[in-house]
Design a protein around this motif. Structure first.
Motif, PDB file in Angstrom:
ATOM      1  N   ALA A  98      35.045  66.415  -5.834  1.00  0.00           N
ATOM      2  CA  ALA A  98      35.830  65.949  -4.694  1.00  0.00           C
ATOM      3  C   ALA A  98      35.262  66.486  -3.379  1.00  0.00           C
ATOM      4  CB  ALA A  98      37.292  66.369  -4.855  1.00  0.00           C
ATOM      5  N   LEU A  99      34.850  67.752  -3.390  1.00  0.00           N
ATOM      6  CA  LEU A  99      34.244  68.324  -2.183  1.00  0.00           C
ATOM      7  C   LEU A  99      32.971  67.575  -1.806  1.00  0.00           C
ATOM      8  CD1 LEU A  99      34.442  72.240  -2.305  1.00  0.00           C
ATOM      9  CD2 LEU A  99      35.198  70.737  -0.464  1.00  0.00           C
ATOM     10  N   GLN A 127      30.259  63.722   1.770  1.00  0.00           N
ATOM     11  CA  GLN A 127      29.481  62.493   1.901  1.00  0.00           C
ATOM     12  C   GLN A 127      30.195  61.485   2.797  1.00  0.00           C
ATOM     13  OE1 GLN A 127      26.417  61.945   0.819  1.00  0.00           O
ATOM     14  NE2 GLN A 127      26.409  59.890   1.730  1.00  0.00           N
ATOM     15  N   ARG A 128      31.509  61.351   2.598  1.00  0.00           N
ATOM     16  CA  ARG A 128      32.281  60.412   3.420  1.00  0.00           C
ATOM     17  C   ARG A 128      32.278  60.821   4.888  1.00  0.00           C
ATOM     18  NH1 ARG A 128      37.671  59.568  -0.402  1.00  0.00           N
ATOM     19  NH2 ARG A 128      36.609  58.497  -2.137  1.00  0.00           N
ATOM     20  N   LEU A 129      32.425  62.114   5.139  1.00  0.00           N
ATOM     21  CA  LEU A 129      32.411  62.598   6.521  1.00  0.00           C
ATOM     22  C   LEU A 129      31.050  62.380   7.151  1.00  0.00           C
ATOM     23  CD1 LEU A 129      34.476  65.899   6.140  1.00  0.00           C
ATOM     24  CD2 LEU A 129      35.187  63.807   7.304  1.00  0.00           C
ATOM     25  N   GLU A 154      28.866  60.048   6.362  1.00  0.00           N
ATOM     26  CA  GLU A 154      28.727  58.606   6.599  1.00  0.00           C
ATOM     27  C   GLU A 154      29.527  58.173   7.820  1.00  0.00           C
ATOM     28  OE1 GLU A 154      29.986  56.905   2.939  1.00  0.00           O
ATOM     29  OE2 GLU A 154      28.105  57.383   1.863  1.00  0.00           O
ATOM     30  N   ALA A 155      30.733  58.722   7.950  1.00  0.00           N
ATOM     31  CA  ALA A 155      31.553  58.382   9.120  1.00  0.00           C
ATOM     32  C   ALA A 155      30.885  58.852  10.404  1.00  0.00           C
ATOM     33  CB  ALA A 155      32.939  59.019   8.971  1.00  0.00           C
ATOM     34  N   GLN A 156      30.297  60.068  10.366  1.00  0.00           N
ATOM     35  CA  GLN A 156      29.594  60.595  11.540  1.00  0.00           C
ATOM     36  C   GLN A 156      28.403  59.727  11.894  1.00  0.00           C
ATOM     37  OE1 GLN A 156      30.392  63.074  13.478  1.00  0.00           O
ATOM     38  NE2 GLN A 156      28.538  63.119  14.738  1.00  0.00           N
ATOM     39  N   ALA A 157      27.661  59.294  10.878  1.00  0.00           N
ATOM     40  CA  ALA A 157      26.498  58.421  11.121  1.00  0.00           C
ATOM     41  C   ALA A 157      26.940  57.084  11.699  1.00  0.00           C
ATOM     42  CB  ALA A 157      25.720  58.218   9.830  1.00  0.00           C
ATOM     43  N   GLY A 158      28.097  56.566  11.213  1.00  0.00           N
ATOM     44  CA  GLY A 158      28.586  55.295  11.714  1.00  0.00           C
ATOM     45  C   GLY A 158      29.031  55.383  13.168  1.00  0.00           C
ATOM     46  N   ASP A 159      29.634  56.535  13.545  1.00  0.00           N
ATOM     47  CA  ASP A 159      30.077  56.716  14.937  1.00  0.00           C
ATOM     48  C   ASP A 159      28.907  56.789  15.895  1.00  0.00           C
ATOM     49  OD1 ASP A 159      32.668  56.704  14.092  1.00  0.00           O
ATOM     50  OD2 ASP A 159      32.877  58.890  14.047  1.00  0.00           O
ATOM     51  N   SER A 160      27.788  57.348  15.426  1.00  0.00           N
ATOM     52  CA  SER A 160      26.630  57.487  16.316  1.00  0.00           C
ATOM     53  C   SER A 160      25.737  56.248  16.247  1.00  0.00           C
ATOM     54  CB  SER A 160      25.827  58.721  15.918  1.00  0.00           C
ATOM     55  OG  SER A 160      25.399  58.626  14.570  1.00  0.00           O
TER      56      SER A 160
END
Length: 349
Positions: free
Chosen positions: A333-334, A339-341, A343-349
């Motif tokens: 889970a960690l 990984q999700r965080l 990916e979200a960071q990459a998507g924001d940038s």
């Protein structure tokens, strides 16, 4: 009057008020002591959560009407309420409790019961350590065989992996009328082994998990209760919890470990992850340790305090992580969350 004289006069007024507050607190605690005697004689609970919340809300309303921060008043009230609880502990019967083990949790629980009027003994394989622990908490020392023969309730305060073998060794000495307990933090593997050992004529057995560290006084805290074999002793145990201000939460071993996978294993791992990542970043980013301490935030101070405390409990944390059957799921889970965080960071940038 000069500015300095005015300041001194005001400080004197503040001191008089502060001394009055101390006198009022002393008066409150004196009444709490008397109330404790009433609770003991009537078998009333030491901790009444609903009443404390009602009083806190009432005081908060009054504080707001006077222009006083209600958060300040609530903080002061709950501190006073906790102190009052801790002065009111009682043992509802002349119960003889023997702790096999002398670590921090054993000392805290033994001291709490001894303070409440239970007869408490501490024993273990190391007589010197057991004697020192007994002196520290106002209990008595007994060698193991004598303690088992003397006790109404035997509590194993040792690592969970050591409990089954101890129980196997002690079973011939245990009486059917006794209650045997452990305070292990992981339940499923332990309870399965204990259930296989208990046979006809064996004492009742309960697996407890105090959901708090070695606090000075945990009155008001919860205790997980896994009733391996708990029938005749259940009302006596609940009365003991009532007198000690503890809240029993009944749960199966399997549910306990699933919840603790999040509330303990994951919780501890997050702090370990923070410490390890911080070490890597301090080196990689060439951060000066002194400067890092100067620029620390308020929330990070709290994080560092908890991380340091968990570091002191390293052996316990490692045991919980090693024994909980869902630890592998926690690591997965960690990894997924990171990984999700990312990916979200990459998507924001």
């Amino acid at each position: 009057m000069t500015g300095g004289d005015a300041a001194e006069a005001l400080r004197s007024s503040l001191l008089r008020i502060d001394r009055s507050l101390v006198s009022l607190i002393a008066a409150r605690l004196n009444i709490a002591d008397v109330l404790g005697g009433v609770k003991r004689s009537e078998g009333m609970p030491v901790y009444d959560r609903a009443r404390e919340l009602t009083v806190a809300s009432l005081l908060a309303d009054e504080a707001r009407s006077l222009g006083v921060p209600d958060s300040l008043i609530k903080e002061i009230y709950f501190m006073l309420a906790r102190e009052s609880r801790c002065r009111q502990l009682y043992c509802p019967e002349a119960l003889r409790v023997a702790f096999y083990g002398y670590g921090r949790m054993a000392r805290m629980l033994a001291g709490m019961m001894s303070h409440g009027g239970c007869w408490v003994a501490i024993t273990g394989r190391n007589p010197e350590k057991a004697q020192e622990a007994a002196r520290a908490v106002g209990a008595r020392y007994m060698e193991p065989r004598r303690a088992i023969d003397w006790a109404d309730m035997l509590v194993y305060a040792v690592p969970s992996t050591a409990v089954p073998e101890l129980l196997r060794e002690h079973l011939p000495m245990l009486r059917e009328s006794m209650l045997v307990a452990d305070i292990a933090s992981v339940k499923t593997p332990l309870v399965e082994k204990i259930a296989l050992l208990l046979g006809e004529g064996s004492p009742e057995y309960v697996s407890l998990h105090p959901l708090f560290g070695p606090l000075s006084c945990p009155a008001g805290e919860n205790v997980a209760v896994v009733p391996v074999r708990l029938e005749g002793w259940r009302p006596r145990l609940e009365k003991l919890f009532t007198g000690l201000g503890l809240n029993p939460v009944y749960v199966t071993a399997e549910e306990h470990d699933r919840v603790m996978a999040v509330n303990q294993v994951l919780h501890h791992l997050v702090y370990d992850l923070y410490r390890e990542a911080a070490r890597i970043l301090h080196e990689k980013l060439e951060i000066d340790p002194g400067r890092s301490k100067e620029l620390v935030t308020w929330s990070l101070k709290k994080t560092e305090n908890i991380a340091a405390r968990l570091e002191q409990l390293h052996s316990v944390v490692e045991e919980i992580r090693r024994e909980n059957p869902y630890t592998e799921e926690v690591f997965k889970a960690l990894s997924q969350a990171l990984q999700r965080l990312a990916e979200a960071q990459a998507g924001d940038s």
